[in-house]
Design a protein around this motif. Structure first.
Motif, mmCIF file in Angstrom:
data_model
loop_
_atom_site.group_PDB
_atom_site.id
_atom_site.type_symbol
_atom_site.label_atom_id
_atom_site.label_comp_id
_atom_site.label_asym_id
_atom_site.label_seq_id
_atom_site.Cartn_x
_atom_site.Cartn_y
_atom_site.Cartn_z
ATOM 1 N N SER A 162 0.182 25.340 58.580
ATOM 2 C CA SER A 162 -1.009 24.783 57.950
ATOM 3 C C SER A 162 -2.129 25.798 58.033
ATOM 4 O O SER A 162 -2.007 26.821 58.713
ATOM 5 C CB SER A 162 -1.430 23.484 58.625
ATOM 6 N N ASN A 163 -3.216 25.496 57.356
ATOM 7 C CA ASN A 163 -4.352 26.409 57.383
ATOM 8 C C ASN A 163 -5.060 26.420 58.732
ATOM 9 O O ASN A 163 -5.936 27.253 58.962
ATOM 10 C CB ASN A 163 -5.339 26.061 56.265
ATOM 11 N N LEU A 164 -4.683 25.508 59.594
ATOM 12 C CA LEU A 164 -5.259 25.438 60.929
ATOM 13 C C LEU A 164 -4.342 26.048 61.975
ATOM 14 O O LEU A 164 -4.705 26.133 63.152
ATOM 15 C CB LEU A 164 -5.569 23.984 61.298
ATOM 16 N N SER A 165 -3.167 26.452 61.559
ATOM 17 C CA SER A 165 -2.189 27.011 62.474
ATOM 18 C C SER A 165 -2.242 28.531 62.476
ATOM 19 O O SER A 165 -2.519 29.143 61.450
ATOM 20 C CB SER A 165 -0.772 26.565 62.084
ATOM 21 N N PRO A 166 -1.938 29.123 63.619
ATOM 22 C CA PRO A 166 -1.914 30.583 63.677
ATOM 23 C C PRO A 166 -0.644 31.123 63.028
ATOM 24 O O PRO A 166 0.335 30.402 62.845
ATOM 25 C CB PRO A 166 -1.932 30.871 65.177
ATOM 26 N N LEU A 167 -0.664 32.383 62.701
ATOM 27 C CA LEU A 167 0.500 33.028 62.123
ATOM 28 C C LEU A 167 1.539 33.222 63.223
ATOM 29 O O LEU A 167 1.240 33.765 64.286
ATOM 30 C CB LEU A 167 0.112 34.379 61.523
ATOM 31 N N LYS A 168 2.771 32.779 62.968
ATOM 32 C CA LYS A 168 3.848 32.916 63.933
ATOM 33 C C LYS A 168 5.112 33.413 63.248
ATOM 34 O O LYS A 168 5.252 33.303 62.030
ATOM 35 C CB LYS A 168 4.155 31.578 64.613
ATOM 36 N N THR A 169 6.013 33.937 64.054
ATOM 37 C CA THR A 169 7.282 34.404 63.532
ATOM 38 C C THR A 169 8.353 33.338 63.729
ATOM 39 O O THR A 169 8.552 32.840 64.835
ATOM 40 C CB THR A 169 7.727 35.700 64.220
ATOM 41 N N TYR A 170 9.050 32.989 62.647
ATOM 42 C CA TYR A 170 10.100 31.991 62.682
ATOM 43 C C TYR A 170 11.440 32.644 62.363
ATOM 44 O O TYR A 170 11.504 33.615 61.614
ATOM 45 C CB TYR A 170 9.814 30.874 61.673
ATOM 46 N N TRP A 171 12.491 32.082 62.933
ATOM 47 C CA TRP A 171 13.831 32.628 62.765
ATOM 48 C C TRP A 171 14.809 31.598 62.239
ATOM 49 O O TRP A 171 14.721 30.416 62.568
ATOM 50 C CB TRP A 171 14.369 33.148 64.097
ATOM 51 N N GLY A 172 15.758 32.057 61.443
ATOM 52 C CA GLY A 172 16.824 31.201 60.978
ATOM 53 C C GLY A 172 17.955 31.201 61.981
ATOM 54 O O GLY A 172 17.903 31.894 63.002
ATOM 55 N N GLN A 173 19.002 30.437 61.698
ATOM 56 C CA GLN A 173 20.134 30.327 62.610
ATOM 57 C C GLN A 173 21.164 31.426 62.406
ATOM 58 O O GLN A 173 22.014 31.649 63.262
ATOM 59 C CB GLN A 173 20.807 28.963 62.450
ATOM 60 N N GLY A 174 21.089 32.098 61.292
ATOM 61 C CA GLY A 174 21.993 33.194 61.019
ATOM 62 C C GLY A 174 23.139 32.826 60.099
ATOM 63 O O GLY A 174 23.554 31.669 60.027
ATOM 64 N N THR A 175 23.638 33.814 59.397
ATOM 65 C CA THR A 175 24.803 33.636 58.540
ATOM 66 C C THR A 175 25.743 34.817 58.779
ATOM 67 O O THR A 175 25.303 35.962 58.866
ATOM 68 C CB THR A 175 24.404 33.541 57.050
ATOM 69 N N GLN A 176 27.015 34.523 58.925
ATOM 70 C CA GLN A 176 27.986 35.548 59.284
ATOM 71 C C GLN A 176 28.431 36.369 58.080
ATOM 72 O O GLN A 176 28.782 35.828 57.031
ATOM 73 C CB GLN A 176 29.214 34.909 59.938
ATOM 74 N N VAL A 177 28.423 37.672 58.267
ATOM 75 C CA VAL A 177 28.938 38.602 57.261
ATOM 76 C C VAL A 177 30.051 39.401 57.909
ATOM 77 O O VAL A 177 29.841 40.052 58.932
ATOM 78 C CB VAL A 177 27.846 39.559 56.746
ATOM 79 N N THR A 178 31.224 39.329 57.327
ATOM 80 C CA THR A 178 32.365 40.063 57.845
ATOM 81 C C THR A 178 32.920 40.959 56.749
ATOM 82 O O THR A 178 33.254 40.486 55.661
ATOM 83 C CB THR A 178 33.468 39.111 58.331
ATOM 84 N N VAL A 179 33.014 42.241 57.040
ATOM 85 C CA VAL A 179 33.517 43.215 56.080
ATOM 86 C C VAL A 179 34.855 43.739 56.573
ATOM 87 O O VAL A 179 34.943 44.337 57.643
ATOM 88 C CB VAL A 179 32.539 44.382 55.890
ATOM 89 N N SER A 180 35.881 43.501 55.807
ATOM 90 C CA SER A 180 37.214 43.937 56.179
ATOM 91 C C SER A 180 37.486 45.351 55.683
ATOM 92 O O SER A 180 36.955 45.776 54.653
ATOM 93 C CB SER A 180 38.265 42.981 55.617
ATOM 94 N N SER A 181 38.321 46.062 56.422
ATOM 95 C CA SER A 181 38.685 47.417 56.035
ATOM 96 C C SER A 181 39.920 47.430 55.160
ATOM 97 O O SER A 181 40.177 48.373 54.430
ATOM 98 C CB SER A 181 38.905 48.274 57.280
#
Length: 121
Positions: free
Chosen positions: A102-121
């Motif tokens: 909100s306009n009354l809240s300070p700026l903060k850093t938020y994080w997601g839960q993550g998504t898996q990326v797997t690259v096979s050879s």
């Protein structure tokens, strides 16, 4: 509060491409910079890319030229287009955002839960 949810992860072959998305929802007054981090098993979380509110971008040397970060402010969403993937890119990818509930809240850093990326050879 602000919630971030990543999507688009999966299994791809080396040399392939994948597009990750991260949508912010909940109580959002504003979002400034947004970014992506990743963490491989047994390693520390590392910074991948960021995009400012003005659209300026920065990348880690390991992904520069292969990854592209972008955002859609109307959708409160940040993307990570990944190309020329290799097994070293395998990790859990997290997005983050500097936001204010909100306009009354300070700026903060938020994080997601993550998504898996797997690259096979």
């Amino acid at each position: 509060q602000v919630q971030l949810v990543e999507s688009g992860g999966g299994l791809v072959q080396a040399g392939g491409s994948l597009r990750l998305s991260c949508a912010a929802s909940g109580s959002i007054f504003s979002i400034n910079a947004m970014g992506w981090y990743r963490q491989a098993p047994g390693k520390r979380r590392e910074w991948v890319a960021e995009v400012t509110s003005g659209g300026s971008t920065n990348y880690a040397a390991s992904v520069k030229g292969r990854f592209t970060i972008s955002r859609d402010n109307a959708k409160n969403t940040v993307y990570l287009q990944m190309s020329s993937l290799n097994p070293e890119d395998t990790a859990l990818y997290y997005c983050n955002a500097d936001a204010r509930p909100s306009n009354l809240s300070p700026l903060k850093t938020y994080w997601g839960q993550g998504t898996q990326v797997t690259v096979s050879s």
